[in-house]
Design an enzyme around this catalytic site. Structure first.
Site, PDB file in Angstrom:
ATOM      1  N   GLU A 439       0.901  -1.131   0.106  1.00  0.00           N
ATOM      2  CA  GLU A 439       0.056   0.232   0.006  1.00  0.00           C
ATOM      3  C   GLU A 439       0.868   1.271   0.127  1.00  0.00           C
ATOM      4  O   GLU A 439       1.660   1.491   0.890  1.00  0.00           O
ATOM      5  CB  GLU A 439      -0.972   0.094   1.055  1.00  0.00           C
ATOM      6  CG  GLU A 439      -1.348   1.141   1.779  1.00  0.00           C
ATOM      7  CD  GLU A 439      -1.957   1.053   3.223  1.00  0.00           C
ATOM      8  OE1 GLU A 439      -2.216   0.093   3.545  1.00  0.00           O
ATOM      9  OE2 GLU A 439      -2.601   2.288   3.282  1.00  0.00           O
ATOM     10  N   ASP A 514      -3.646  -0.174  10.062  1.00  0.00           N
ATOM     11  CA  ASP A 514      -4.812   0.994  10.533  1.00  0.00           C
ATOM     12  C   ASP A 514      -6.120   0.714   9.861  1.00  0.00           C
ATOM     13  O   ASP A 514      -6.105  -0.159   9.034  1.00  0.00           O
ATOM     14  CB  ASP A 514      -4.352   2.451  10.559  1.00  0.00           C
ATOM     15  CG  ASP A 514      -3.758   2.698   9.164  1.00  0.00           C
ATOM     16  OD1 ASP A 514      -4.062   1.924   8.081  1.00  0.00           O
ATOM     17  OD2 ASP A 514      -3.259   3.775   8.926  1.00  0.00           O
TER      18      ASP A 514
END
Ligand code: 1YM
Length: 682
Positions: A439, A514
């Site tokens: 990511e 997260d």
């Protein structure tokens, strides 16, 4: 209530048969079970522990399938005990003609190879892992059995599979039934905590598959926090199909359902279309989920395509002679359950989860064809909706093919056109190659520098990938992130998909710990689950597990990958400290301190009492390339989680809730789970 109470069973075809005696082929004691428990229950961790419960419940389900029992109560008790009770005929207690001891004791102390004990007919307990309750007895510290039969209550106790005393008549008692209470052995199991949700899901599924059986789950482990659940589905798998679709927009008013006996087989099928583009078909043989499909699924698919094509032609929805709906077209948005029950199921395939009995295929084909044709004729409105959907799918298929051809085939013909962002590895042996999907560009950068370029490739993904649940293949392939991924994998997509061309046998999703990271991970999982199922099934997909904490004391530094590990490391680090433990300071990596500033309670290296400093990692970007390598990518040290489609339905449901078109369930899900989110990034 149960229909009949006799000591004989109804054999398939209605013939009566004496229980037990003659079918025992091989009888063995229980020593091998304690020596190699994994051989009998798979493993001695989470799955194995719960297998103990399933094994006992399966006996009650067999009794329900023989129409002798309509209730089963599972109770989780304090100190690791679990009890399972049914209101069937009760396991016979009299002396067994072969073993010369009570049949009850025989059932609990002898391994019966072949599972041919007791009734003919269909059995859950003889199935894939059906090893019998004697295995549960062997692997239990203690086991207590009670049987109500012929006006009396009988009981017996065991320790680690050995009877403590003979079967004894306790008192007069009304009714009939069996109750087994056991405590899995701490010497055997590495995991002893029951998983409420896991048990709930399994029992719900079994209740759907056993029409008319009421299954109760009671949590009595904690006096203050009792909990209970009741499953009872009069509609059987028709209710199951409705349940799977409950968060979706459906295409049919009425769920199609058929339940028919053919020869010595029982065929039960339920089906309802929804507006999605994907297929959800679950097959079961004797209540065992056949992940790998098999003859029942093949028979169903052939019949579905044929019946819909015939109907469409008859109604002149398909006019041209060469116009046909393909198997893929008729399975778009399909939710179906195919459950067969047969006396001797043969399980094949890699995971022994594919039904091999050839006779099942024509049986399913003929039962389903007839019933589904009638359904279409009797429900023209539903038929119109279904056919409309199939025709649209056929048109989309043509569009998707055109799109894919321009995107992929061109590339393939021109040779290797790997996406520019991909930092490929030098090895060309798929077995040893790994692809990290990372990511964001910054983490991607660290990963590129930190990796072992011999066998590790990095593909950074920017921003959110497309919500694949809603997108058709043609739209999906217009998305650059998806395109890059498909090109990197090498497998192609849709009906050109070829697992043999997979360039990396380990595909690792690496996202932040997260909320955003979780979202991107879910999106990627959806993409793989929907469009590369074979890749997931064959175990090529993994999730990287970056550490959650860095823990320092003096010169010592360790990483913790879970809360439990964090506690353990702290304890270990403070082992030598006597008396009052020094303060433990928690911080966040990246939370830079001013020079000289000292957090309250923080103890610096070199001071007499050394403290422990815990830093929580928020993102992969906070690690430098070396740290990322040593904590998350180095095969010697990293933790990765293999993604399984074990519970396809659960995954599907969360995807639907989070990504589907219906807003209400998503809102409900977020509201329910909001309290579980501890570190919400806004
Ligand atoms: C809580 C677990 O074991 N119930 C149960 C088991 C049996 C019977 C009824 C039963 C079966 C038959 C005849 C038959 C079993 N019996 C045998 C055997 N619940 C639980 N309820 N009478 C009663 O199959 O013919 C094995 S299991 F072999 F003794 F008949």
């Amino acid at each position: 209530m149960a229909k009949k109470k006799t000591a004989t069973t109804k054999k398939k075809g209605g013939k009566k048969q004496e229980y037990g005696a003659k079918q025992i082929s091989v009888l063995e004691g229980l020593e091998p079970v304690r020596k190699r428990p994994g051989m009998y229950i798979g493993n001695t961790a989470h799955a194995g522990l719960h297998h103990m419960i399933w094994e006992v419940v399966d006996n009650a389900i067999d009794e329900a399938m023989a129409e002798e029992c309509d209730e089963c109560i599972v109770t989780l008790l304090p100190d690791g005990y679990c009890s399972v009770e049914d209101n069937g005929r009760g396991i016979p207690v009299e002396k067994h003609p072969v073993t010369k001891i009570s049949t009850l004791e025989t059932i609990l102390t002898k391994l019966h190879a072949g599972g041919k004990f007791g009734q003919g007919g269909y059995k859950v307990s003889g199935g894939l892992h059906g090893v019998g309750v004697s295995v549960v007895n062997a692997l239990s510290e203690e086991l207590h059995v009670e049987v109500k039969r012929e006006g009396s209550l009988w009981d017996q106790d065991y320790k680690r599979g050995k009877p403590v005393r003979n079967v004894k008549k306790v008192k007069a008692a009304r009714g009939t039934g069996t109750k087994i209470t056991f405590k899995p052995d701490a010497e055997i199991f590495t995991e002893l905590e029951y998983d409420w949700k896991y048990i709930l899901d399994h029992l719900r599924q079994q209740a759907y598959l056993t029409k008319g059986l009421k299954i109760v789950l009671l949590d009595e482990r904690n006096k203050e926090e009792k909990n209970s659940y009741v499953f009872y589905f009069e509609g059987g798998i028709a209710s199951y199909a409705k349940y799977i679709n409950h968060n979706k927009e459906v295409k049919q008013e009425k769920v199609f359902y058929v339940d028919k006996d053919v020869d010595d087989m029982k065929v039960e099928i339920a089906l309802q279309y929804n507006t999605d583009y994907t297929e959800t078909v679950f097959g079961f043989a004797n209540n065992i989920y056949t992940v790998e499909g098999g003859m029942h699924i093949q028979g169903f698919r052939t019949a579905l395509t044929r019946v819909l094509n015939n109907y469409a032609r008859k109604q002149e929805i398909l006019k041209e002679k060469d116009q046909n709906l393909s198997g893929e077209d008729v399975r778009e948005g399909l939710t179906a359950i195919i459950s067969v029950k047969l006396p001797e199921p043969q399980f094949e395939g890699q995971t022994k989860a594919k039904l091999g009995n050839a006779e099942v295929r024509p049986a399913v084909e003929s039962v389903f064809s007839k019933a589904f044709q009638t359904f279409l004729e009797e429900h023209p409105r539903d038929a119109k909706e279904i056919l409309g959907k199939c025709i649209l799918a056929a048109q989309a298929r043509v569009a998707a093919r055109a799109a894919r051809d321009t995107v992929l085939r061109k590339g393939a013909l021109e040779g290797i056109t790997l996406p520019g962002k991909l930092a490929d590895c030098s090895s060309r042996e798929p077995e040893e190659c790994e692809l990290y999907i990372v990511e964001g560009d910054s983490a991607g950068g660290s990963a590129k520098q930190g990796r072992d370029r011999n066998f590790q490739a990095i593909l950074p993904l920017r921003g959110k990938i497309l919500n694949v649940e809603k997108a058709r293949l043609d739209k999906m392939l217009a998305n650059n992130e998806v395109k890059s991924l498909v090109l990197a994998l090498g497998t192609n997509i849709g009906d050109m998909f070829d697992i043999e061309k997979l360039r990396y046998h380990k595909v690792v999703i690496m996202t932040d710990a997260d909320v955003d990271g979780a979202h991107i991970r879910t999106l990627l999982l959806t993409l793989f689950y929907r469009h590369f199922p074979e890749l997931v099934k064959q175990g090529h997909l993994y999730i990287a597990q970056p550490p959650l904490y860095q823990i320092k004391r003096g010169a010592k530094m360790e990483y913790a990958y879970s809360e439990a590990e964090k506690e353990k490391i702290i304890k270990e680090m403070l082992k030598d400290v006597k008396g009052k433990k020094p303060e433990v300071v928690e911080g966040e990596v990246g939370e830079e301190k001013e020079e000289g500033e000292k957090k309250a309670g923080e103890i610096e290296v070199g001071e007499k009492v050394a403290g422990v400093i815990i830093q929580r990692y928020k993102g992969l970007g906070e690690m430098n390339p070396d740290q990322l390598w040593s904590t998350t990518m180095d095969p010697e040290h990293r933790l990765t989680k293999q993604v399984e489609v074990d519970d396809a339905q659960k995954a599907d449901e969360i995807f639907d809730i989070l990504m589907g078109s219906e807003v209400a369930p998503r809102k409900r899900f977020i509201q329910t789970h909001a309290k579980d989110v501890k570190n919400l990034d806004i």
